[in-house]
Design a protein around this motif. Structure first.
Motif, mmCIF file in Angstrom:
data_model
loop_
_atom_site.group_PDB
_atom_site.id
_atom_site.type_symbol
_atom_site.label_atom_id
_atom_site.label_comp_id
_atom_site.label_asym_id
_atom_site.label_seq_id
_atom_site.Cartn_x
_atom_site.Cartn_y
_atom_site.Cartn_z
ATOM 1 N N GLY A 219 77.507 82.422 4.943
ATOM 2 C CA GLY A 219 76.613 82.660 3.809
ATOM 3 C C GLY A 219 75.809 81.939 2.989
ATOM 4 N N PHE A 220 75.488 80.643 3.675
ATOM 5 C CA PHE A 220 74.672 79.803 2.910
ATOM 6 C C PHE A 220 73.165 80.416 3.452
ATOM 7 C CE2 PHE A 220 78.236 76.944 3.588
ATOM 8 C CZ PHE A 220 78.129 76.411 2.287
ATOM 9 N N ASP A 221 72.405 80.316 1.973
ATOM 10 C CA ASP A 221 71.091 81.039 2.241
ATOM 11 C C ASP A 221 69.978 79.785 2.741
ATOM 12 O OD1 ASP A 221 71.561 83.817 0.830
ATOM 13 O OD2 ASP A 221 72.622 82.345 -0.417
ATOM 14 N N ALA A 222 70.271 78.808 2.475
ATOM 15 C CA ALA A 222 69.427 77.668 2.771
ATOM 16 C C ALA A 222 70.443 76.358 3.395
ATOM 17 C CB ALA A 222 68.478 77.289 2.073
ATOM 18 N N ILE A 223 69.704 75.635 4.131
ATOM 19 C CA ILE A 223 70.387 74.430 4.679
ATOM 20 C C ILE A 223 69.292 73.368 4.615
ATOM 21 C CG2 ILE A 223 71.530 73.130 6.736
ATOM 22 C CD1 ILE A 223 72.279 76.092 7.612
ATOM 23 N N PHE A 224 69.893 72.112 4.041
ATOM 24 C CA PHE A 224 68.955 70.928 4.090
ATOM 25 C C PHE A 224 69.661 69.876 4.660
ATOM 26 C CE2 PHE A 224 67.480 67.053 1.095
ATOM 27 C CZ PHE A 224 66.503 66.807 1.970
ATOM 28 N N ILE A 225 69.121 69.400 5.990
ATOM 29 C CA ILE A 225 69.676 68.481 6.643
ATOM 30 C C ILE A 225 69.193 66.925 6.158
ATOM 31 C CG2 ILE A 225 69.952 67.517 9.129
ATOM 32 C CD1 ILE A 225 69.230 70.333 10.001
ATOM 33 N N CYS A 226 70.061 66.182 5.792
ATOM 34 C CA CYS A 226 69.353 64.645 5.428
ATOM 35 C C CYS A 226 70.811 63.791 5.792
ATOM 36 C CB CYS A 226 69.310 64.787 3.964
ATOM 37 S SG CYS A 226 70.403 65.443 2.876
ATOM 38 N N SER A 227 71.088 63.852 7.142
ATOM 39 C CA SER A 227 72.211 63.026 7.568
ATOM 40 C C SER A 227 72.009 61.599 7.857
ATOM 41 C CB SER A 227 72.666 63.780 8.849
ATOM 42 O OG SER A 227 71.478 63.955 9.949
ATOM 43 N N GLY A 228 70.674 61.244 7.601
ATOM 44 C CA GLY A 228 70.526 59.674 7.695
ATOM 45 C C GLY A 228 69.899 59.493 9.154
ATOM 46 N N ALA A 229 69.907 58.133 9.600
ATOM 47 C CA ALA A 229 69.577 57.664 10.823
ATOM 48 C C ALA A 229 70.484 56.419 11.052
ATOM 49 C CB ALA A 229 68.148 56.987 10.615
ATOM 50 N N GLY A 230 71.718 56.743 11.618
ATOM 51 C CA GLY A 230 72.900 55.852 11.613
ATOM 52 C C GLY A 230 72.932 55.467 13.189
ATOM 53 N N LEU A 231 72.038 55.735 13.937
ATOM 54 C CA LEU A 231 72.100 55.267 15.548
ATOM 55 C C LEU A 231 71.268 53.833 15.466
ATOM 56 C CD1 LEU A 231 73.376 56.391 18.114
ATOM 57 C CD2 LEU A 231 70.938 57.115 18.469
ATOM 58 N N PRO A 232 72.199 52.713 15.748
ATOM 59 C CA PRO A 232 71.409 51.539 15.842
ATOM 60 C C PRO A 232 70.560 51.132 17.094
ATOM 61 C CG PRO A 232 73.518 51.232 16.401
ATOM 62 C CD PRO A 232 73.504 52.660 15.797
ATOM 63 N N LYS A 233 69.461 50.490 16.810
ATOM 64 C CA LYS A 233 68.510 50.096 17.731
ATOM 65 C C LYS A 233 69.032 48.714 18.166
ATOM 66 C CE LYS A 233 64.708 52.640 16.085
ATOM 67 N NZ LYS A 233 63.338 52.545 15.289
ATOM 68 N N MET A 234 69.254 48.497 19.318
ATOM 69 C CA MET A 234 69.532 47.229 19.904
ATOM 70 C C MET A 234 68.547 46.248 20.525
ATOM 71 S SD MET A 234 72.597 47.434 18.658
ATOM 72 C CE MET A 234 73.790 45.921 19.389
ATOM 73 N N LEU A 235 69.051 45.183 21.083
ATOM 74 C CA LEU A 235 68.040 43.904 21.474
ATOM 75 C C LEU A 235 67.625 44.499 23.014
ATOM 76 C CD1 LEU A 235 69.957 40.572 20.277
ATOM 77 C CD2 LEU A 235 67.666 41.954 19.245
ATOM 78 N N HIS A 236 68.740 45.147 23.846
ATOM 79 C CA HIS A 236 68.230 45.249 25.244
ATOM 80 C C HIS A 236 68.255 43.933 25.911
ATOM 81 C CE1 HIS A 236 68.426 49.274 24.328
ATOM 82 N NE2 HIS A 236 67.738 49.174 23.391
ATOM 83 N N VAL A 237 69.092 42.852 25.776
ATOM 84 C CA VAL A 237 68.949 41.718 26.498
ATOM 85 C C VAL A 237 70.177 41.509 27.059
ATOM 86 C CG1 VAL A 237 67.245 40.627 25.005
ATOM 87 C CG2 VAL A 237 69.552 40.319 24.678
ATOM 88 N N PRO A 238 70.436 40.697 28.219
ATOM 89 C CA PRO A 238 71.683 40.292 28.860
ATOM 90 C C PRO A 238 72.661 39.965 27.905
ATOM 91 C CG PRO A 238 69.745 39.597 30.304
ATOM 92 C CD PRO A 238 69.316 40.205 28.961
ATOM 93 N N GLY A 239 73.841 40.148 27.965
ATOM 94 C CA GLY A 239 75.079 39.761 27.155
ATOM 95 C C GLY A 239 75.257 40.420 25.730
#
Length: 456
Positions: A219-239
């Motif tokens: 029964g929600f007439d509208a939805i506002f998605i503001c879940s953030g950006a929690g997926l970290p960006k990594m270095l992509h190097v060995p180790g």
């Protein structure tokens, strides 16, 4: 004689290395009066234009001059429910203060300090609310969600905020350390919303615990998605899979939310001697300053450009230096070195600046030289991306949300409407412009305005 810009008192730089107490205190009452007197009350207030939520800055400062602090609070809260938060964490030097006329030849009015003082010393009045009979779901309790919740509740709608974590506030709680944003301040702002009748539900992962389709069916007439950006960006190097490598998100969440820096924590953090933070933004500063406080003996910030290109606030850089953090410029990670599964060092590429890239900044280019640095902890603060849980669950139910190539939800710039009718998105999951607290609040206000118009 012209009045000089008033300075807040700061905790001793040696003492604050060992606690999470606020680094800065408020201006005194006398200082507030002096600082307010500096405002020129411009006919064309550029400071307001520089504020993403258009706080009527000259008006609230004029109320301070008149000695009417409560009126100043009312003026600010007409457009912002988080004056105590924004006064502490917003990049005023690039927004309201950055547009102040006084700043052209001298120092801008300390708008952030005045806003913080007003927020801390006035109470938010609970408005009379006439029920609209409409119901809105908000996914996420960070800046965008809190702002939208306030505006939608004032309009009379039933508002329910769904938070994935067990504590409210989003990145304001798990990402920003208490020495920058005291938890009592954040709790007070959330209590104001509860007093207005906003309902909060924690430990609910929308996309797992409940889906967008189910919210619509409930029964929600509208939805506002503001879940953030929690997926970290990594270095992509060995180790990078070695023990002792953290994303800044994990490191800050464990310390800020799970108290992992304390010896009696059920999920303690292994504190070594030397830590390096890769990155140059505010999150990198927060992570490095937190590492100092949990007990690392040496903390480095390693950045592939020069100090001139650091994107962090000047205040945060200054505080980091004062707290003994060592900056190494023109270095980039090549490999994280390990021993028996744990970090023991990092091999760094020596960089130099080449031609400007698409951002206008000179691109870092390897010189071909390398150096090895002994470490036991690496913290990666290169930014974050959107978690795809909501988008994937919606797609599985036949509600495909259009995203860009990086996974951010695509929205209309003015209304924050998605391609799905009655579904809106904003904040870090659907960024428009710089990612920070005040811009997320601006997104929340725009979404709330559009939802109000829809529900009328």
């Amino acid at each position: 004689m012209a009045v000089e810009r008033q300075r807040v008192k700061e905790q001793d730089k040696i003492q604050r290395r060992h606690n999470f107490d606020p680094v800065e205190s408020n201006l005194t009452e006398e200082q507030v009066k002096l600082e307010a007197s500096r405002c020129l009350n411009c006919k064309n207030p550029r400071c307001v234009q520089g504020c993403p939520v258009n706080i009527q800055i000259p008006e609230f400062i004029h109320a301070i001059k008149e000695g009417n602090l409560d009126k100043a609070g009312e003026i600010i809260r007409e457009t912002s429910m988080l004056p105590s938060v924004c006064g502490r964490v917003c990049p005023q030097e690039r927004q309201c203060e950055g547009n102040c006329i006084l700043g052209i030849k001298g120092e801008a009015v300390s708008i952030g300090a005045l806003e913080r003082y007003v927020g801390d010393n006035t109470k938010a009045e609970t408005p009379e609310i006439k029920p609209s009979g409409k119901k809105v779901a908000i996914v996420g309790s960070g800046c965008a969600g809190i702002t939208a919740a306030a505006d939608l509740r004032k309009a009379g709608h039933e508002v329910v905020v769904f938070e994935a974590l067990h504590a409210l506030g989003g990145v304001l709680r798990y990402g920003i350390p208490p020495f920058r944003l005291p938890r009592t301040v954040l709790d007070r702002e959330i209590t104001n919303l509860k007093n207005m009748g906003v309902e909060f539900k924690t430990n609910v992962v929308v996309g797992k615990s409940i889906t967008l389709k189910q919210l619509k069916e409930d029964g929600f007439d509208a939805i506002f998605i503001c879940s953030g950006a929690g997926l970290p960006k990594m270095l992509h190097v060995p180790g990078e899979n070695l023990n002792g490598v953290f994303s800044a998100n994990e490191f800050l969440t464990r310390v800020n939310l799970m108290h992992a820096g304390q010896p009696d924590s059920p999920t303690p953090l292994k504190v070594g001697k030397k830590a390096a933070v890769f990155g140059g933004g505010n999150v990198a500063m927060d992570a490095a300053r937190t590492a100092v406080r949990v007990g690392f003996e040496e903390v480095y910030i390693i950045y592939r450009r020069t100090e001139k290109e650091l994107p962090a606030r000047l205040e945060e850089i200054r505080h980091a230096k004062e707290e003994g953090i060592i900056f190494k410029f023109l270095y980039a990670p090549k490999e994280i070195l390990g021993e028996e599964g744990y970090v023991k060092g990092v091999e760094l590429e020596v960089m130099e600046l080449g031609e400007p890239d698409e951002s206008g900044r000179r691109r870092p280019v390897s010189t071909g030289k390398t150096e090895v640095m002994e470490l036991d902890t690496v913290i990666v603060a290169l930014g974050t991306g959107p978690n795809p849980i909501i988008q994937k669950s919606a797609e599985a139910e036949g509600l495909e949300i259009i995203t860009d190539k990086k996974g951010y939800i695509t929205v209309d710039g003015e209304t924050r409407a998605t391609n799905i009718p009655t579904v809106y998105a904003g904040g870090d999951v659907a960024p428009v412009g710089e990612s920070n607290a005040i811009n997320a609040m601006g997104a929340g206000k725009k979404a709330a305005k559009a939802i109000n118009e829809l529900l009328k």
